[in-house]
Write an enzyme that holds these catalytic residues in place. Structure first.
Site: not given
Length: 382
Positions: A243, A269, A339
């Site tokens: 897991e 950008r 961002h």
């Protein structure tokens, strides 16, 4: 750096998984996010593409136990930004299915595995309780033997697939000893006294149904006991290795996807008349993230190989889990920062990744518990 983990067969499987996700999952992501649950048909689609193929052939599967195939699914789901949507099927394949393969007798396999193989049966595992999390010895849900049944009382919380599940592998206390007093019972849908609470409203991973479960004098047949009474602790800790590796692989893959989104953003950008990628700070931050992702990837690839060989230890799995998920948090946070304001808008994948990533440092054993496992293995105390 070139990875050597996969073969041509895995590459072919990756293409089929990607096609399935693009066709049957990606178009519905936002709808299922809003609904807070995926339809059961998703499990049938996952079965058709082989995600539950670890089920042996005589019960309807293919008997494929190569965790590299599971790794392919986790990576492709992350690549397409649908990892939280696929959390239910991957929990079934990576976490619950090993219990049903390793701890069942022949009668139980005939009863349960064919439905799992086709995706008609949805599964969950219930360990966490309102009063206890990573400490398995704190489990208080009880199972009292009465004739050919156990009478189960208690509550579980934060259970993935909790609403959809037909079979719930449930950790119960059958004795007073912290370890030898734990057992595993499979509670089935519609057993009297077994109820599901609300679908919990989470910060992220919205398409994953996460529920509270209650047990009030639930009569569970003794035939639903996994392994021997008192073997639950061993069964739980044995499967936690797999897991934790699954969570580590998924977390790192999601971090890498956020990083790739950010590479594209800083190239296009502009600020102060140039792409922000031209700024030295941006280049250095991206270089740091790229390096850390590559280094962690090769450790995880080695862990996958060790799991396949049966040699992955609890300590190495704990290292993989805490380091990869902490790295995921750092990388995704850095991607949001680069961002700017757009990174805080949910229409952008890095914003969703930011919300989805936080819990990975908590479930399957918190970072603090993972460090404790690693630290104890160093035998620092007399």
């Amino acid at each position: 750096m070139q990875r050597s983990l996969f073969t041509a067969d895995h590459d072919a499987y990756r293409k089929s998984v990607r096609a399935f996700l693009e066709r049957e999952v990606l178009p519905h992501r936002e709808t299922w996010d809003r609904a807070g649950i995926v339809p059961r048909q998703l499990f049938r689609g996952a079965a058709a593409v082989g995600i539950f193929d670890a089920v042996p052939e005589q019960y309807g599967g293919a008997g494929t136990t190569d965790f590299r195939c599971n790794t392919v699914v986790l990576e492709e789901a992350a690549r397409l930004d649908v990892a939280p949507v696929m959390a239910g099927p991957t929990l079934q394949s990576d976490i619950v299915l090993p219990y049903l393969l390793d701890l069942t007798d022949e009668e139980q396999r005939r009863r349960w595995l064919p439905g799992v193989a086709t995706g008609e049966t949805v599964t969950a595992v219930a360990m966490t309780e309102p009063g206890t999390g990573s400490d398995l010895t704190g489990i208080r849900t009880t199972a009292r033997r009465e004739g050919d049944h156990y009478i189960v009382n208690g509550a579980k919380t934060f259970i993935t697939n909790g609403i959809n599940a037909d079979l719930v592998v449930t950790a119960v206390r059958t004795g007073d000893h912290p370890h030898r007093g734990l057992s595993l019972l499979v509670v089935e849908r519609d057993m009297p006294g077994f109820t599901r609470g609300r679908n919990l409203d989470k910060v992220g991973q919205h398409a994953q149904d996460t529920a509270e479960l209650s047990f009030a004098d639930v009569p569970v047949p003794a035939a639903n006991l996994l392994g021997a009474e008192g073997d639950g602790f061993t069964g739980l800790t044995g499967n936690l290795v797999r897991e934790r590796l699954s969570v580590a692989v998924s977390g790192l893959a999601q971090a890498r996807t956020a990083f790739h989104h950010t590479v594209g953003h800083v190239r296009t950008r502009h600020a102060f008349g140039a792409p922000i990628g031209a700024l030295q700070h941006t280049r250095f931050r991206m270089a740091e993230m790229d390096t850390e992702l590559d280094l962690a990837q090769h450790y995880l690839d080695a862990c996958v190989e060790n799991l396949n060989a049966g040699t992955l230890t609890a300590v190495d799995a704990a290292k993989a889990k805490w380091f990869s998920t902490e790295l995921q948090g750092r990388v995704v946070d850095g991607c949001v920062q680069l961002h700017g304001g757009y990174g805080y808008m949910l229409e952008h994948p890095v914003a969703r990744a930011y919300a989805d990533a936080r819990v990975s440092r908590i479930y399957a054993g918190s970072t603090e518990v993972m460090k404790e496992i690693v630290g104890r293995a160093l035998e620092l105390a007399p």
